[in-house]
Design a protein around this motif. Structure first.
Motif, PDB file in Angstrom:
ATOM      1  N   PHE A  45       0.847  -1.181   0.000  1.00 60.92           N
ATOM      2  CA  PHE A  45       0.000   0.000   0.000  1.00 60.92           C
ATOM      3  C   PHE A  45       0.884   1.233   0.000  1.00 60.92           C
ATOM      4  O   PHE A  45       1.731   1.399   0.875  1.00 60.92           O
ATOM      5  N   ILE A  46       0.688   2.097  -0.984  1.00 62.77           N
ATOM      6  CA  ILE A  46       1.403   3.366  -1.072  1.00 62.77           C
ATOM      7  C   ILE A  46       0.668   4.417  -0.243  1.00 62.77           C
ATOM      8  O   ILE A  46       1.274   5.267   0.383  1.00 62.77           O
ATOM      9  N   GLU A  47      -0.670   4.332  -0.280  1.00 60.92           N
ATOM     10  CA  GLU A  47      -1.532   5.198   0.531  1.00 60.92           C
ATOM     11  C   GLU A  47      -2.672   4.351   1.071  1.00 60.92           C
ATOM     12  O   GLU A  47      -3.186   3.480   0.378  1.00 60.92           O
ATOM     13  N   LYS A  56      -2.541   0.951  -4.160  1.00 58.53           N
ATOM     14  CA  LYS A  56      -1.758  -0.270  -4.020  1.00 58.53           C
ATOM     15  C   LYS A  56      -0.782  -0.372  -5.193  1.00 58.53           C
ATOM     16  O   LYS A  56      -1.152  -0.085  -6.330  1.00 58.53           O
ATOM     17  N   GLN A  57       0.449  -0.764  -4.896  1.00 61.41           N
ATOM     18  CA  GLN A  57       1.437  -0.980  -5.945  1.00 61.41           C
ATOM     19  C   GLN A  57       1.798  -2.461  -6.016  1.00 61.41           C
ATOM     20  O   GLN A  57       2.106  -3.078  -5.001  1.00 61.41           O
ATOM     21  N   ILE A  58       1.757  -3.002  -7.230  1.00 62.75           N
ATOM     22  CA  ILE A  58       2.166  -4.385  -7.468  1.00 62.75           C
ATOM     23  C   ILE A  58       3.503  -4.338  -8.195  1.00 62.75           C
ATOM     24  O   ILE A  58       3.619  -3.712  -9.252  1.00 62.75           O
ATOM     25  N   HIS A  71      -2.733   1.060  -8.534  1.00 63.86           N
ATOM     26  CA  HIS A  71      -4.155   1.290  -8.723  1.00 63.86           C
ATOM     27  C   HIS A  71      -4.779   1.846  -7.445  1.00 63.86           C
ATOM     28  O   HIS A  71      -4.283   1.620  -6.350  1.00 63.86           O
ATOM     29  N   ARG A  72      -5.858   2.602  -7.665  1.00 65.28           N
ATOM     30  CA  ARG A  72      -6.616   3.212  -6.569  1.00 65.28           C
ATOM     31  C   ARG A  72      -7.920   2.433  -6.419  1.00 65.28           C
ATOM     32  O   ARG A  72      -8.615   2.160  -7.403  1.00 65.28           O
ATOM     33  N   ILE A  73      -8.249   2.098  -5.185  1.00 63.77           N
ATOM     34  CA  ILE A  73      -9.510   1.418  -4.907  1.00 63.77           C
ATOM     35  C   ILE A  73     -10.616   2.467  -4.949  1.00 63.77           C
ATOM     36  O   ILE A  73     -10.618   3.407  -4.159  1.00 63.77           O
TER      37      ILE A  73
END
Length: 161
Positions: A45-47, A56-58, A71-73
């Protein structure tokens, strides 16, 4: 002018919607790097902490075309087992797209199974042609990930119960 495209697919799993949702959506940052260790290096999680608005960064291993995506949830319904997120960054991916969203729903099927419904919506940047083979490859990768998680949950029925 490039048009928005929608790609849908579904996958029947022999695991309940709640377990699939918990593993693939709520705890993907833990389970996916363990199960897909040859392609996913880490998920972080970046934020935020996984709720709406979290980023989230993969991180993928460097032998692939895409090294990372973020991507942003956008939506998360823990009772209806649905999630929608928008890709906001990713080398080798977002250079070609105006936007890309991914929506997943887990619905009951039979007594102990579910149908995983996946909808991608994207718009190529002007002058970019997205080939059908690339769309199929993305669909195959998504289903492959779901199948790996399903097999793991079937082998360990106590997980996410």
């Amino acid at each position: 002018m490039a048009e928005t495209r929608r790609v849908t697919q579904s996958f029947v799993a022999q695991v309940t919607p709640a377990r699939m949702f918990k593993a693939l959506i709520l705890d993907s940052h833990n389970i996916c790097p363990k199960l897909m260790f040859s392609s996913i290096q880490s998920i972080e999680f970046i934020e935020g902490d996984g709720d709406v608005g979290s980023i989230k960064q993969i991180n993928y291993f460097e032998d692939g075309q895409v090294r990372y995506t973020r991507h942003r949830i956008e939506e998360l319904d823990k009772e209806k087992f649905t999630c929608k997120f928008s890709f906001i960054e990713g080398d080798g991916l977002m250079e070609h797209l105006e936007f890309l969203t991914y929506e997943v729903k887990f619905e009951g099927y039979g007594t102990k199974g579910c149908v995983c419904k996946i909808t991608n919506e994207f718009k190529p940047k002007e002058g970019v042609a997205i080939q059908q083979v690339d769309i199929q490859l993305g669909k195959d990768r998504a289903i492959g990930m779901y199948e790996v998680v399903e097999a793991h949950l079937m082998a360990y029925p106590q997980l996410y119960a």
